[in-house]
Design a protein around this motif. Structure first.
Motif, short mmCIF file in Angstrom:
data_model
loop_
_atom_site.label_atom_id
_atom_site.label_comp_id
_atom_site.label_asym_id
_atom_site.label_seq_id
_atom_site.Cartn_x
_atom_site.Cartn_y
_atom_site.Cartn_z
N ALA A 1 0.85 -1.19 0.00
CA ALA A 1 0.00 0.00 0.00
C ALA A 1 0.88 1.24 0.00
O ALA A 1 1.83 1.34 0.77
CB ALA A 1 -0.91 0.00 1.22
N PRO A 2 0.60 2.24 -0.85
CA PRO A 2 1.49 3.40 -0.99
C PRO A 2 1.62 4.23 0.27
O PRO A 2 2.63 4.90 0.47
CB PRO A 2 0.84 4.19 -2.13
N ALA A 3 0.63 4.21 1.14
CA ALA A 3 0.67 5.08 2.32
C ALA A 3 1.30 4.41 3.54
O ALA A 3 1.53 5.05 4.56
CB ALA A 3 -0.75 5.53 2.67
N PHE A 4 1.60 3.10 3.42
CA PHE A 4 2.05 2.39 4.62
C PHE A 4 3.53 2.61 4.92
O PHE A 4 4.38 2.55 4.05
CB PHE A 4 1.81 0.89 4.48
N LYS A 5 3.81 2.87 6.20
CA LYS A 5 5.16 2.92 6.74
C LYS A 5 5.13 2.22 8.10
O LYS A 5 4.08 2.16 8.75
CB LYS A 5 5.65 4.35 6.91
N PRO A 6 6.26 1.73 8.59
CA PRO A 6 6.27 1.07 9.90
C PRO A 6 5.73 1.97 10.98
O PRO A 6 6.04 3.15 11.05
CB PRO A 6 7.76 0.74 10.12
N LEU B 1 -9.52 -6.49 -8.26
CA LEU B 1 -8.12 -6.49 -7.87
C LEU B 1 -7.38 -5.38 -8.61
O LEU B 1 -7.35 -5.36 -9.84
CB LEU B 1 -7.49 -7.86 -8.17
N ARG B 2 -6.78 -4.47 -7.85
CA ARG B 2 -6.07 -3.33 -8.42
C ARG B 2 -4.65 -3.29 -7.89
O ARG B 2 -4.38 -3.69 -6.75
CB ARG B 2 -6.78 -2.02 -8.07
N GLN B 3 -3.74 -2.75 -8.71
CA GLN B 3 -2.36 -2.61 -8.29
C GLN B 3 -2.23 -1.46 -7.31
O GLN B 3 -2.76 -0.36 -7.54
CB GLN B 3 -1.44 -2.39 -9.48
N LEU B 4 -1.52 -1.68 -6.20
CA LEU B 4 -1.39 -0.67 -5.16
C LEU B 4 -0.24 0.29 -5.44
O LEU B 4 -0.35 1.49 -5.19
CB LEU B 4 -1.18 -1.34 -3.80
N GLY B 5 0.89 -0.22 -5.90
CA GLY B 5 1.97 0.63 -6.36
C GLY B 5 2.84 1.24 -5.30
O GLY B 5 3.59 2.19 -5.57
N GLY B 6 2.81 0.71 -4.08
CA GLY B 6 3.66 1.25 -3.02
C GLY B 6 4.96 0.48 -2.89
O GLY B 6 5.44 -0.14 -3.84
#
Length: 430
Positions: A247-252, A282-287
């Motif tokens: 997911a593009p918005a995810f960080k630890p 189903l879509r590509q997340l791109g992160g």
């Protein structure tokens, strides 16, 4: 015994039409000898004359080997070398006939060979001079009934055995099969079902065209399962989930979701419904890839949340490259914990960019049965993975392999005494 083997090979070749030119008509014949290693005696390209080939076969002499036989290693050698440059075509058939008169030194290598032969569409036939239980058990991974073990007496007439081999294997006409060659598909015990989650790398490492091919692969892979019609309440049937990560918005330690649950183990009771979701939703997340976090999230939020767990559990991990630097330590701990919890981890590596050490550490043992590395995301490579998957699932259902394997017991004793710290939104492994 060597003389009898040579005699049978000569009898087989006498009844074959040998290819004598570049025209793809007739058979090419190669011969290898094996013990713990394999070496060529005759290559496919050596003879285009049956007479010369038979002369060479008659001249073969016995050479004693000091090491124990490894039938599986020899099978893999033949698949990866002898069949490496064979012509393709709808009527092209690849058949490997092995002679054996004793147990193989390494049963695991034989199981690996059967997986690879299924994926490469090579038909193996083992001519055995005694009863070898391991061969029957491993060949059961092929549910088509085409993988054969022929028991031929060490003395006496073998003509009827060879007639069946010629008619139903070497010269089999799949367009007009002989009535005597009716094949019965092997069935699995009805109670050996699996819970499986596909964990998809939806990161920026994969371009949109490759992602569409991956969706096609995933949809076809569902056909390898006997999907439960009532996944919530019934204990009958397989259950399949699909989870995306990157997911593009995810960080630890951030408050964004770790992964996207496309559907869980109890969402759908029909394969067609799963395929429709893959095709339409189903879509590509791109992160950035976060595989370690995704593995533990999937276990906590998909497997642990589902009633009526199946006897066998598998994570099928599709990777398009290395996981992110900030995820590497989490990946090591999460994959080890999953193995210690009894999950089988099958890894499908797509594309030219990968970390070999990371992939081998991630996959279950033996690695050769749990890691598929494809250099390109093209249809032929993905079809190889599809043909690998079905016998792999049989291997999982059969209980031939142990999850976790004995070599991990010491590490697992330490892991099970610890508990991961996590929430549904963030994850931190001790």
């Amino acid at each position: 015994m060597f003389d009898r083997m040579r005699e049978i090979v000569i009898a087989i070749v006498k009844d074959l039409k040998i290819r004598e030119s570049n025209c793809p008509v007739g058979a090419r014949v190669g011969v290898v000898s094996y013990s713990s290693s394999t070496r060529y005696l005759i290559r496919f390209s050596d003879f285009r004359s049956k007479e010369l080939l038979l002369q060479e076969l008659k001249a073969l002499s016995y050479q004693r080997a000091a090491s124990r036989r490894d039938t599986g290693a020899s099978m893999r050698f033949v698949a990866r070398n002898a069949f490496k440059r064979t012509l393709q075509g709808a009527n092209m058939r690849k058949v490997a006939v092995f002679f054996s008169h004793g147990q193989t030194a390494d049963p695991n290598s034989f199981n690996t060979a059967v997986l690879e032969y299924s994926a490469l569409e090579i038909l193996p036939v083992v001519i055995a001079f005694n009863n070898i239980t391991q061969l029957h058990r491993s060949f059961a991974m092929d549910d088509s009934g085409q993988f054969q073990v022929l028991h031929i007496p060490s003395k006496g007439d073998y003509t009827l055995f060879l007639q069946g081999l010629q008619l139903c294997t070497l010269c089999y006409d799949k367009c007009k099969p002989n009535a005597a060659c009716k094949r019965t598909r092997r069935s699995l015990p009805p109670w050996e079902y699996v819970d499986t989650a596909f964990i998809l790398d939806n990161s920026q490492a994969m371009n949109p065209g490759e992602f569409e091919k991956l969706k096609g692969f995933l949809s076809s892979a569902l056909d390898a399962f006997e999907v439960s019609s009532e996944p919530t309440v019934s204990s009958v049937g397989d259950r399949v989930a699909v989870v995306s990560h990157a997911a593009p918005a995810f960080k630890p330690q951030a408050q964004q979701p770790l992964a996207k649950k496309e559907f869980d183990l109890v969402t759908y009771g029909k394969t067609q419904s799963m395929k429709r979701h893959i095709r339409e939703s189903l879509r590509q997340l791109g992160g950035e890839a976060a595989l370690g976090h995704a593995i533990q999230w999937t276990i906590n939020n998909v497997f642990s949340a589902s009633p009526n767990p199946r006897k066998h559990k598998a994570l099928i991990i599709v990777s398009a490259g290395e996981t992110s630097s900030w995820d590497k330590e989490v990946l090591k701990k999460a994959s080890l914990r999953a193995k210690c919890q009894g999950y089988a981890l099958l890894v499908l590596s797509l594309g030219p960019k990968y970390n070999g050490t990371e992939l081998e550490d991630l996959a279950s043992r033996p690695v050769e049965q749990h890691l598929i590395q494809l250099g390109r995301i093209h249809k032929p490579e993905l079809e190889y993975a599809l043909r690998f998957l079905k016998p792999f699932l049989y291997l999982l259902r059969s209980g031939i392999n142990s999850y976790p394997p004995a070599e991990l017991r010491t590490k697992c004793n330490k892991v099970t005494s610890q508990k991961p710290r996590y929430t549904s939104r963030s994850l931190s492994l001790i």
